[in-house]
Motif scaffolding. Structure first.
Motif, short mmCIF file in Angstrom:
data_model
loop_
_atom_site.label_atom_id
_atom_site.label_comp_id
_atom_site.label_asym_id
_atom_site.label_seq_id
_atom_site.Cartn_x
_atom_site.Cartn_y
_atom_site.Cartn_z
N UNK A 135 0.88 -1.15 0.00
CA UNK A 135 0.00 0.00 0.00
C UNK A 135 0.93 1.21 0.00
N UNK A 136 0.86 2.01 -1.07
CA UNK A 136 1.80 3.13 -1.21
C UNK A 136 1.13 4.48 -1.04
N UNK A 137 -0.16 4.54 -0.96
CA UNK A 137 -0.88 5.80 -0.84
C UNK A 137 -2.12 5.75 -1.70
N UNK A 138 -3.05 6.63 -1.42
CA UNK A 138 -4.29 6.65 -2.19
C UNK A 138 -5.12 5.41 -1.94
N UNK A 139 -5.62 4.82 -3.04
CA UNK A 139 -6.51 3.65 -2.94
C UNK A 139 -5.86 2.44 -3.60
N UNK A 140 -5.93 1.32 -2.91
CA UNK A 140 -5.42 0.04 -3.44
C UNK A 140 -6.61 -0.91 -3.55
N UNK A 141 -6.76 -1.53 -4.72
CA UNK A 141 -7.84 -2.50 -4.93
C UNK A 141 -7.31 -3.92 -4.79
#
Length: 148
Positions: A135-141
């Motif tokens: 998970x690097x930032x924003x949204x992860x699906x």
């Protein structure tokens, strides 16, 4: 020769602005949107637990977050929010009898539908490394196939 204080003020302001910008970037929180695929029925709940530590993987009481929603047939979405960047793994299951745990036969074989992030082929207890994702930032699906 020393500069008068008025010349240092813009430099100090610039440095302060940079530090505040770095702090905001470091504080960025992410979310993981999980789609549970192929849920068979509407009884009970769908539960997913998020882990960051390989030592606590699959120990729901030690999860970073646990999300539970009423079961729906087909595909369902769960969301984990407020996450710092890092490496995570997810275990999800269909808690058909609503007892808050993945029921096992002989202490090893799931009798309720379950799945893991990355959908690894599992022989024996699932491993964090096989299910881990960044998970690097924003949204992860993340898509998880529920197996019965």
């Amino acid at each position: 020769m020393q500069m008068p204080p008025i010349y240092r003020l813009p430099i100090q302001g610039l440095l302060l602005g940079c530090l505040l910008g770095v702090g905001a970037a470091l504080a960025e929180e992410s979310k993981v949107v999980v789609t549970l695929k192929d849920v068979r029925e509407t009884s009970g709940n769908l539960r997913a637990s998020l882990y960051r530590d390989p030592e606590t993987f699959r120990k729901e009481d030690k999860a970073v977050q646990v999300v539970s929603i009423p079961a729906v047939k087909g595909d369902a979405q769960l969301v984990f929010e407020g996450l710092p960047p890092g490496r995570y793994a997810i275990m999800a299951y269909h808690d058909a009898n609503q007892d808050g745990k993945l029921n096992l036969r002989l202490g090893m074989f799931p009798v309720e539908g379950y799945g893991l992030s990355n959908n690894p082929k599992v022989f024996g207890p699932p491993k964090f490394a096989d299910s881990a994702f960044e998970v690097a930032g924003g949204e992860t699906a993340v898509n998880i196939n529920i197996s019965y």
